[in-house]
Design a protein around this motif. Structure first.
Motif, PDB file in Angstrom:
ATOM      1  N   PHE A 164      -0.825   0.711   4.926  1.00  0.00           N
ATOM      2  CA  PHE A 164      -2.023   1.486   4.620  1.00  0.00           C
ATOM      3  C   PHE A 164      -3.251   0.723   5.100  1.00  0.00           C
ATOM      4  O   PHE A 164      -3.392  -0.477   4.843  1.00  0.00           O
ATOM      5  CB  PHE A 164      -2.110   1.739   3.110  1.00  0.00           C
ATOM      6  CG  PHE A 164      -3.375   2.424   2.676  1.00  0.00           C
ATOM      7  CD1 PHE A 164      -3.604   3.758   2.987  1.00  0.00           C
ATOM      8  CD2 PHE A 164      -4.340   1.737   1.962  1.00  0.00           C
ATOM      9  CE1 PHE A 164      -4.769   4.391   2.594  1.00  0.00           C
ATOM     10  CE2 PHE A 164      -5.506   2.355   1.559  1.00  0.00           C
ATOM     11  CZ  PHE A 164      -5.719   3.694   1.880  1.00  0.00           C
ATOM     12  N   ASP A 165      -4.139   1.427   5.805  1.00  0.00           N
ATOM     13  CA  ASP A 165      -5.389   0.847   6.295  1.00  0.00           C
ATOM     14  C   ASP A 165      -6.416   0.870   5.170  1.00  0.00           C
ATOM     15  O   ASP A 165      -6.881   1.938   4.759  1.00  0.00           O
ATOM     16  CB  ASP A 165      -5.884   1.649   7.494  1.00  0.00           C
ATOM     17  CG  ASP A 165      -7.179   1.092   8.092  1.00  0.00           C
ATOM     18  OD1 ASP A 165      -7.702   0.093   7.571  1.00  0.00           O
ATOM     19  OD2 ASP A 165      -7.664   1.681   9.081  1.00  0.00           O
ATOM     20  N   THR A 166      -6.790  -0.301   4.663  1.00  0.00           N
ATOM     21  CA  THR A 166      -7.723  -0.391   3.548  1.00  0.00           C
ATOM     22  C   THR A 166      -9.192  -0.313   3.985  1.00  0.00           C
ATOM     23  O   THR A 166     -10.081  -0.351   3.138  1.00  0.00           O
ATOM     24  CB  THR A 166      -7.493  -1.697   2.762  1.00  0.00           C
ATOM     25  OG1 THR A 166      -7.693  -2.817   3.638  1.00  0.00           O
ATOM     26  CG2 THR A 166      -6.077  -1.745   2.198  1.00  0.00           C
ATOM     27  N   VAL A 170       3.338   2.898  -9.243  1.00  0.00           N
ATOM     28  CA  VAL A 170       1.897   2.917  -8.990  1.00  0.00           C
ATOM     29  C   VAL A 170       1.393   1.495  -8.797  1.00  0.00           C
ATOM     30  O   VAL A 170       1.825   0.565  -9.500  1.00  0.00           O
ATOM     31  CB  VAL A 170       1.154   3.604 -10.155  1.00  0.00           C
ATOM     32  CG1 VAL A 170      -0.351   3.403 -10.056  1.00  0.00           C
ATOM     33  CG2 VAL A 170       1.485   5.097 -10.186  1.00  0.00           C
ATOM     34  N   LEU A 171       0.474   1.299  -7.857  1.00  0.00           N
ATOM     35  CA  LEU A 171      -0.124  -0.006  -7.625  1.00  0.00           C
ATOM     36  C   LEU A 171      -1.589   0.155  -7.274  1.00  0.00           C
ATOM     37  O   LEU A 171      -2.033   1.248  -6.906  1.00  0.00           O
ATOM     38  CB  LEU A 171       0.608  -0.764  -6.521  1.00  0.00           C
ATOM     39  CG  LEU A 171       0.563  -0.208  -5.094  1.00  0.00           C
ATOM     40  CD1 LEU A 171       0.802  -1.340  -4.084  1.00  0.00           C
ATOM     41  CD2 LEU A 171       1.616   0.871  -4.894  1.00  0.00           C
ATOM     42  N   VAL A 229       4.017   5.156  -4.737  1.00  0.00           N
ATOM     43  CA  VAL A 229       5.105   5.163  -3.763  1.00  0.00           C
ATOM     44  C   VAL A 229       5.861   6.479  -3.898  1.00  0.00           C
ATOM     45  O   VAL A 229       6.312   6.845  -4.984  1.00  0.00           O
ATOM     46  CB  VAL A 229       6.057   3.978  -3.982  1.00  0.00           C
ATOM     47  CG1 VAL A 229       7.164   3.986  -2.927  1.00  0.00           C
ATOM     48  CG2 VAL A 229       5.298   2.660  -3.928  1.00  0.00           C
ATOM     49  N   THR A 230       5.994   7.193  -2.792  1.00  0.00           N
ATOM     50  CA  THR A 230       6.690   8.469  -2.794  1.00  0.00           C
ATOM     51  C   THR A 230       8.034   8.326  -2.085  1.00  0.00           C
ATOM     52  O   THR A 230       8.402   7.236  -1.632  1.00  0.00           O
ATOM     53  CB  THR A 230       5.846   9.551  -2.106  1.00  0.00           C
ATOM     54  OG1 THR A 230       5.613   9.164  -0.739  1.00  0.00           O
ATOM     55  CG2 THR A 230       4.507   9.712  -2.822  1.00  0.00           C
ATOM     56  N   ASP A 231       8.768   9.424  -1.991  1.00  0.00           N
ATOM     57  CA  ASP A 231      10.101   9.402  -1.386  1.00  0.00           C
ATOM     58  C   ASP A 231      10.072   8.815   0.022  1.00  0.00           C
ATOM     59  O   ASP A 231       9.165   9.105   0.817  1.00  0.00           O
ATOM     60  CB  ASP A 231      10.674  10.818  -1.330  1.00  0.00           C
ATOM     61  CG  ASP A 231      11.141  11.300  -2.697  1.00  0.00           C
ATOM     62  OD1 ASP A 231      11.100  10.494  -3.634  1.00  0.00           O
ATOM     63  OD2 ASP A 231      11.539  12.476  -2.808  1.00  0.00           O
ATOM     64  N   LEU A 275       3.369   5.347   1.030  1.00  0.00           N
ATOM     65  CA  LEU A 275       2.240   5.149   0.137  1.00  0.00           C
ATOM     66  C   LEU A 275       1.341   6.374   0.124  1.00  0.00           C
ATOM     67  O   LEU A 275       0.911   6.853   1.174  1.00  0.00           O
ATOM     68  CB  LEU A 275       1.432   3.922   0.583  1.00  0.00           C
ATOM     69  CG  LEU A 275       2.120   2.564   0.378  1.00  0.00           C
ATOM     70  CD1 LEU A 275       1.383   1.474   1.136  1.00  0.00           C
ATOM     71  CD2 LEU A 275       2.198   2.215  -1.103  1.00  0.00           C
ATOM     72  N   GLN A 276       1.057   6.859  -1.078  1.00  0.00           N
ATOM     73  CA  GLN A 276       0.171   8.008  -1.263  1.00  0.00           C
ATOM     74  C   GLN A 276      -1.058   7.547  -2.041  1.00  0.00           C
ATOM     75  O   GLN A 276      -0.949   6.943  -3.109  1.00  0.00           O
ATOM     76  CB  GLN A 276       0.887   9.107  -2.046  1.00  0.00           C
ATOM     77  CG  GLN A 276       0.002  10.286  -2.408  1.00  0.00           C
ATOM     78  CD  GLN A 276       0.653  11.218  -3.416  1.00  0.00           C
ATOM     79  OE1 GLN A 276       1.660  10.882  -4.029  1.00  0.00           O
ATOM     80  NE2 GLN A 276       0.089  12.392  -3.594  1.00  0.00           N
TER      81      GLN A 276
END
Length: 371
Positions: A13-15, A33-34, A64-66, A70-71
């Motif tokens: 993921f681009d923060t 969740v994080l 975290v999804t299937d 990352l969502q």
């Protein structure tokens, strides 16, 4: 198994801003969740760094999804985030999940994780400035006194220690009425106090490390003078983590690149040490066996160290292009990983780094979770 085979990258993921802190939620049903914290210093038009009111950041709440993707659930625009820690209170029907945040404007903030109408989000419920007289002081790190048991049955006697850029430690008490009360502030270090950490076997004991190379032990029952000053580190002390189930074990990390293990009954010299070939910014004990240490080694990536007997590096993750600052273990076990349709992996971990503004999600592939 070769050390490079321990990690399997699932997603990135681009923060947008440099990322320096990542923490997994410890509480069910939110262990998927994080949060990731970022920090950016804005330069003025002349190119010089204006240290006041120019530090910005974000807190990302992710799930975290299937397939191990990352969502993003929420983006919180704030000042620069330096450190974060979760805690979970279970008190009858009063089930609360809190996140404490240390920020670059010198605030200790408390967020609560809430789920309403199938929407999971963080809500700010309290904040206090660590220094009312100096707006340039940054909060650098924090710890809850209760993280030896991240899920507690009561809010009572929950304390938070915060270290700052002036070398001080501030001690707060969290009240279930959503109030933060500052109990005291003490001078600990000559320069930046990079790290503060409670002893997870005693709410009265906490440790600090600073840019003056000192590793200090404090006892709130004896006043503001450290009960022990250790000078074995040859550079700034940047990470301290108490082992939650091995009552006498403590780990420290330093810019001097050496991971040291200590017996708290004799802090004059370490029981063992290993050179990780990079400045150690963060250390995290694994939440399953409490045997493995996850280390963010700045310019040398991330490493997992087996603390048993002669310490050894069993995993090296070098997929980031920036300074390795944040790392954490999830509390997801193998069966949870399988339900997320991740084909292999005992649990999930996360890493984040500075220049490349990246948060990475990985599975680790060695037997760590308890059955």
């Amino acid at each position: 198994m070769a050390v490079e085979e321990v990690f399997y990258t699932l997603d990135e993921f681009d923060t947008e801003f440099p990322a320096d802190s990542v923490e997994w939620c410890p509480a069910e049903p939110f262990r998927d969740v994080l949060v990731c914290g970022t920090y950016k210093l804005i330069e003025n038009k002349e190119g010089a760094k204006d240290e006041r009111c120019k530090r910005i950041g974000r807190i990302y709440l992710l799930r975290v999804t299937d397939g191990g993707k990352l969502q993003v659930l929420q983006r919180i625009h704030t000042s620069g985030v330096l450190d974060m820690k979760w805690i979970h209170f279970m008190d009858g029907e009063n089930n609360r999940i809190l996140l404490a945040v240390a920020d670059s404007n010198g605030y200790l903030q408390i967020y609560e994780l809430k789920e309403k109408e199938s929407k999971t989000e963080l809500q700010l419920i309290a904040e206090e400035r660590i220094d009312d007289d100096n707006e340039d002081v940054m909060a650098l790190s924090l710890d809850w006194s209760t993280r030896g048991c991240v899920s507690r049955t009561s809010h009572l006697n929950s304390h938070i220690a915060v270290s700052d850029s002036q070398g001080r430690i501030s001690h707060f008490t969290w009240h279930e009425t959503d109030n933060l009360i500052k109990d005291f502030t003490l001078r600990a270090h000559e320069f930046q106090a990079w790290i503060v950490a409670f002893d997870y076997c005693s709410d009265n004991i906490f440790y600090s490390g600073g840019d003056d190379n000192k590793f200090l032990t404090f006892d709130t029952r004896t006043g503001s003078i450290p009960v022990l000053c250790n000078s074995k580190h040859t550079s700034g002390v940047t990470s301290i983590h108490s082992n939650a189930v091995k009552p006498f074990m403590l780990a420290t990390g330093s810019y001097d690149e050496i991971l040291r293990l200590w017996d708290k009954r004799n802090l004059k010299r370490p029981t063992s040490e290993i050179n990780l070939k990079g400045g150690i910014w963060r250390l995290k004990w694994d939440p399953f066996t409490h045997q493995y240490l996850f280390a963010a080694c700045m310019y040398e990536g991330f490493k997992i160290v087996n603390s048993n007997y002669d310490m050894s590096i069993i995993g090296h993750y070098n997929k980031h292009c920036g300074i390795s600052y944040g790392c954490d273990w999830s509390l997801l076990k193998k069966e949870d990983v399988s339900r997320l349709k991740v084909s292999s992996g005992e649990t999930l971990i996360s890493t984040c780094s500075y220049q490349d503004c990246a948060l990475k999600l990985s599975a680790i592939n060695f037997n760590i979770c308890e059955s």
